[in-house]
Write a protein that holds these residues in place. Structure first.
Motif, PDB file in Angstrom:
ATOM      1  N   HIS A 138       0.854  -1.190   0.000  1.00  7.70           N
ATOM      2  CA  HIS A 138       0.000   0.000   0.000  1.00  7.70           C
ATOM      3  C   HIS A 138       0.886   1.233   0.000  1.00  7.70           C
ATOM      4  O   HIS A 138       1.923   1.251   0.660  1.00  7.70           O
ATOM      5  CB  HIS A 138      -0.891   0.045   1.251  1.00  7.70           C
ATOM      6  N   ILE A 139       0.439   2.254  -0.723  1.00 10.55           N
ATOM      7  CA  ILE A 139       1.165   3.527  -0.662  1.00 10.55           C
ATOM      8  C   ILE A 139       0.169   4.631  -0.347  1.00 10.55           C
ATOM      9  O   ILE A 139      -1.038   4.486  -0.583  1.00 10.55           O
ATOM     10  CB  ILE A 139       1.894   3.863  -1.986  1.00 10.55           C
ATOM     11  N   CYS A 140       0.690   5.721   0.187  1.00 12.59           N
ATOM     12  CA  CYS A 140      -0.156   6.867   0.504  1.00 12.59           C
ATOM     13  C   CYS A 140       0.067   7.923  -0.574  1.00 12.59           C
ATOM     14  O   CYS A 140       1.186   8.397  -0.759  1.00 12.59           O
ATOM     15  CB  CYS A 140       0.228   7.417   1.874  1.00 12.59           C
ATOM     16  N   ILE A 141      -0.997   8.267  -1.294  1.00 11.17           N
ATOM     17  CA  ILE A 141      -0.828   9.212  -2.403  1.00 11.17           C
ATOM     18  C   ILE A 141      -1.710  10.453  -2.217  1.00 11.17           C
ATOM     19  O   ILE A 141      -2.781  10.391  -1.618  1.00 11.17           O
ATOM     20  CB  ILE A 141      -1.167   8.569  -3.770  1.00 11.17           C
ATOM     21  N   ALA A 142      -1.243  11.573  -2.742  1.00 10.11           N
ATOM     22  CA  ALA A 142      -2.032  12.816  -2.777  1.00 10.11           C
ATOM     23  C   ALA A 142      -1.585  13.617  -3.984  1.00 10.11           C
ATOM     24  O   ALA A 142      -0.396  13.638  -4.315  1.00 10.11           O
ATOM     25  CB  ALA A 142      -1.804  13.624  -1.497  1.00 10.11           C
ATOM     26  N   ASP A 143      -2.547  14.232  -4.662  1.00 11.80           N
ATOM     27  CA  ASP A 143      -2.273  15.122  -5.771  1.00 11.80           C
ATOM     28  C   ASP A 143      -1.300  14.527  -6.795  1.00 11.80           C
ATOM     29  O   ASP A 143      -0.337  15.189  -7.206  1.00 11.80           O
ATOM     30  CB  ASP A 143      -1.706  16.456  -5.239  1.00 11.80           C
ATOM     31  N   VAL A 144      -1.563  13.326  -7.202  1.00 12.78           N
ATOM     32  CA  VAL A 144      -0.646  12.629  -8.110  1.00 12.78           C
ATOM     33  C   VAL A 144      -1.433  11.576  -8.898  1.00 12.78           C
ATOM     34  O   VAL A 144      -2.526  11.182  -8.489  1.00 12.78           O
ATOM     35  CB  VAL A 144       0.493  11.972  -7.275  1.00 12.78           C
ATOM     36  N   ALA A 145      -0.869  11.151 -10.028  1.00  7.60           N
ATOM     37  CA  ALA A 145      -1.461  10.039 -10.777  1.00  7.60           C
ATOM     38  C   ALA A 145      -0.686   8.766 -10.468  1.00  7.60           C
ATOM     39  O   ALA A 145       0.530   8.809 -10.273  1.00  7.60           O
ATOM     40  CB  ALA A 145      -1.388  10.329 -12.269  1.00  7.60           C
ATOM     41  N   CYS A 146      -1.391   7.649 -10.409  1.00  9.86           N
ATOM     42  CA  CYS A 146      -0.780   6.355 -10.088  1.00  9.86           C
ATOM     43  C   CYS A 146      -1.266   5.339 -11.123  1.00  9.86           C
ATOM     44  O   CYS A 146      -2.465   5.048 -11.184  1.00  9.86           O
ATOM     45  CB  CYS A 146      -1.200   5.937  -8.672  1.00  9.86           C
ATOM     46  N   VAL A 147      -0.369   4.844 -11.950  1.00 10.51           N
ATOM     47  CA  VAL A 147      -0.754   3.954 -13.052  1.00 10.51           C
ATOM     48  C   VAL A 147       0.127   2.713 -13.053  1.00 10.51           C
ATOM     49  O   VAL A 147       1.345   2.820 -12.936  1.00 10.51           O
ATOM     50  CB  VAL A 147      -0.601   4.677 -14.417  1.00 10.51           C
ATOM     51  N   SER A 148      -0.496   1.548 -13.194  1.00 10.74           N
ATOM     52  CA  SER A 148       0.269   0.293 -13.245  1.00 10.74           C
ATOM     53  C   SER A 148       0.105  -0.382 -14.597  1.00 10.74           C
ATOM     54  O   SER A 148      -0.954  -0.296 -15.231  1.00 10.74           O
ATOM     55  CB  SER A 148      -0.238  -0.689 -12.181  1.00 10.74           C
ATOM     56  N   SER A 149       1.149  -1.067 -15.031  1.00 11.50           N
ATOM     57  CA  SER A 149       1.075  -1.977 -16.176  1.00 11.50           C
ATOM     58  C   SER A 149       1.498  -3.342 -15.669  1.00 11.50           C
ATOM     59  O   SER A 149       2.467  -3.433 -14.902  1.00 11.50           O
ATOM     60  CB  SER A 149       2.057  -1.559 -17.275  1.00 11.50           C
ATOM     61  N   GLY A 150       0.794  -4.396 -16.080  1.00 13.21           N
ATOM     62  CA  GLY A 150       1.156  -5.702 -15.547  1.00 13.21           C
ATOM     63  C   GLY A 150       0.824  -6.857 -16.468  1.00 13.21           C
ATOM     64  O   GLY A 150       0.022  -6.724 -17.395  1.00 13.21           O
ATOM     65  N   VAL A 151       1.439  -8.004 -16.141  1.00 18.24           N
ATOM     66  CA  VAL A 151       1.262  -9.201 -16.975  1.00 18.24           C
ATOM     67  C   VAL A 151      -0.100  -9.859 -16.743  1.00 18.24           C
ATOM     68  O   VAL A 151      -0.463 -10.785 -17.455  1.00 18.24           O
ATOM     69  CB  VAL A 151       2.358 -10.252 -16.678  1.00 18.24           C
ATOM     70  N   TYR A 152      -0.820  -9.375 -15.714  1.00 17.11           N
ATOM     71  CA  TYR A 152      -2.090  -9.998 -15.344  1.00 17.11           C
ATOM     72  C   TYR A 152      -3.259  -9.476 -16.174  1.00 17.11           C
ATOM     73  O   TYR A 152      -4.390  -9.903 -16.004  1.00 17.11           O
ATOM     74  CB  TYR A 152      -2.371  -9.776 -13.843  1.00 17.11           C
ATOM     75  N   GLU A 153      -2.987  -8.517 -17.064  1.00 17.12           N
ATOM     76  CA  GLU A 153      -4.077  -7.966 -17.871  1.00 17.12           C
ATOM     77  C   GLU A 153      -3.992  -8.488 -19.291  1.00 17.12           C
ATOM     78  O   GLU A 153      -2.901  -8.632 -19.837  1.00 17.12           O
ATOM     79  CB  GLU A 153      -3.953  -6.443 -17.912  1.00 17.12           C
ATOM     80  N   ARG A 154      -5.140  -8.731 -19.892  1.00 14.43           N
ATOM     81  CA  ARG A 154      -5.237  -9.085 -21.315  1.00 14.43           C
ATOM     82  C   ARG A 154      -4.136 -10.038 -21.778  1.00 14.43           C
ATOM     83  O   ARG A 154      -3.291  -9.697 -22.585  1.00 14.43           O
ATOM     84  CB  ARG A 154      -5.237  -7.815 -22.171  1.00 14.43           C
ATOM     85  N   TYR A 155      -4.182 -11.245 -21.249  1.00 12.70           N
ATOM     86  CA  TYR A 155      -3.219 -12.256 -21.682  1.00 12.70           C
ATOM     87  C   TYR A 155      -3.960 -13.452 -22.255  1.00 12.70           C
ATOM     88  O   TYR A 155      -5.181 -13.584 -22.095  1.00 12.70           O
ATOM     89  CB  TYR A 155      -2.323 -12.686 -20.516  1.00 12.70           C
ATOM     90  N   PHE A 156      -3.238 -14.312 -22.951  1.00 19.34           N
ATOM     91  CA  PHE A 156      -3.807 -15.578 -23.386  1.00 19.34           C
ATOM     92  C   PHE A 156      -2.728 -16.652 -23.256  1.00 19.34           C
ATOM     93  O   PHE A 156      -1.556 -16.336 -23.068  1.00 19.34           O
ATOM     94  CB  PHE A 156      -4.351 -15.490 -24.815  1.00 19.34           C
ATOM     95  N   THR A 157      -3.185 -17.889 -23.330  1.00 18.19           N
ATOM     96  CA  THR A 157      -2.251 -18.999 -23.179  1.00 18.19           C
ATOM     97  C   THR A 157      -2.248 -19.819 -24.462  1.00 18.19           C
ATOM     98  O   THR A 157      -3.312 -20.135 -24.994  1.00 18.19           O
ATOM     99  CB  THR A 157      -2.670 -19.882 -21.981  1.00 18.19           C
TER     100      THR A 157
END
Ligand code: AMP
Ligand code: MG
Length: 348
Positions: free
Chosen positions: A243-262
């Motif tokens: 967990h992080i504490c954020i204020a007045d900022v954008a927080c964006v993640s990219s990860g292998v858990y999105e839109r994948y296929f096998t």
């Protein structure tokens, strides 16, 4: 409706305050209409229902407009959008000023990221998209695009194939085989425009969460920030990695858990290294904090396609940008400014 309320509650819990003081009850609204994801607008400012509704309407109108401008699968009667630009590849297409400004910024992001975030990668991304769709329709028929197909497509991905003429108010994709895909940058850019619309209305103490793309506007009334969870990319449905504490900022993640296929037992995710033309394999996720959500989005994808030395050097070179890299073995590295925001596991 039940699902809506449950999702809203879950999102609110993820965004509890970092401080201990009493703040007004938050208000929240969700939308399912933009960028194929769930969008939330939260206000912690204690504003009236009327003010909140008017602010939500402004944010939602902005998101809706950019959703249509950036759509590469559908065209709309009242505008030329990116689908039009792709369809008319080879021709100059009159575009809305907002779209021209966006395209210029997309080119600037290409330069900033040494070409690792390239919106002209469309011809290559299309092959991966088709393979993902085929696997989703019939897992037994899953396949991977061939080297030959990928290399041929990569001949049509130069950023200079996108020409912008601000005076004429037009843009042109020079090569009919080339295509634009703004999946790496468009949502973050649109979120920043929605944040701008809110700020222009005097909104403060707001959080936008557009499919996990978070934009905190100001702080909570007591001056504290929001505690937000960073997903564990190896167990995305499980507990947060941190967990992080954020204020007045954008927080964006990219990860292998999105839109994948096998295919044949191997997983293929959606972030494509422009050099290898295959899914980038150094990380499981990267989270970026920046004062601009578009920048954070472009960087989250680009950093994913660089080795750690280059990735961390780029973050260190950018004022106000912080990042956290989670590796395929679960280990975590953070830039100093990001590490300073990580909350102790036993804090509420
Ligand atoms: P994100 O989730 O922000 O990392 O964006 C991933 C999406 O951006 C993918 O689904 C593709 O549509 C697109 N994309 C993947 N790799 C790249 C890349 N190297 N440059 C630009 N766009 C990309
Ligand atoms: Mg991105």
């Amino acid at each position: 409706m039940k699902r809506c309320i449950a999702l809203l509650l879950a999102a609110l819990i993820c965004l509890s305050g970092c401080g201990k003081q009493k703040n007004p009850e938050p208000k929240g609204k969700s939308y399912f209409t933009y960028f194929d994801t769930v969008s939330y607008v939260f206000s912690y400012a204690g504003d009236s229902d009327k003010a909140f509704d008017a602010n939500c309407a402004a944010a939602s109108e902005t998101l809706g407009r950019y959703h249509r401008l950036f759509d590469i699968y559908h065209e709309y009667a009242d505008m030329n959008n990116l689908c039009t630009l792709n369809r008319l590849a080879g021709e100059s297409v009159p575009l809305e000023d907002e779209l021209l400004a966006f395209l210029q910024e997309a080119k600037d992001m290409y330069t900033l990221t040494n070409g690792q975030m390239n919106v002209m990668l469309g011809s290559v991304l299309r092959l991966w998209h088709e393979a993902r769709e085929a696997a989703s329709a019939d897992p037994a028929a899953a396949y991977v695009p061939s080297d030959e197909q990928l290399r041929e497509a990569a001949r049509h991905t130069g950023i200079d194939l996108l020409e912008i003429d601000p005076e004429a108010g037009t843009a042109r994709i020079r090569d009919p085989e080339a295509a634009i895909d703004v999946g790496a940058f468009g949502k973050g850019y649109a979120v920043e425009r929605a944040a701008e619309a809110l700020r222009a209305r005097g909104a403060d103490g707001y959080v936008l969460n557009i499919g996990g793309n978070i934009r905190a506007i100001g702080t909570r009334p007591d001056g504290s920030g929001w505690s937000t969870g960073i997903r564990d990319p190896l167990e995305p449905e499980g507990a947060f990695a941190l967990h992080i504490c954020i204020a007045d900022v954008a927080c964006v993640s990219s990860g292998v858990y999105e839109r994948y296929f096998t295919a044949a037992g191997t997983r293929y995710h959606h972030i494509i290294d422009p050099d290898s033309l295959y899914p980038a394999d150094c990380y499981a996720s990267i989270t970026v904090l920046a004062g601009d959500s578009g920048l954070a989005d472009a960087l989250s994808t680009a950093l994913f396609c660089m080795d750690y030395e280059e990735s961390s050097a780029l973050v260190a070179s950018l004022e106000g940008v912080e990042a956290c890299w989670i590796f395929p073995d679960g280990s975590v590295r953070s830039s100093p400014g990001f590490a300073a925001l990580i909350e102790e596991a036993n804090e509420p």
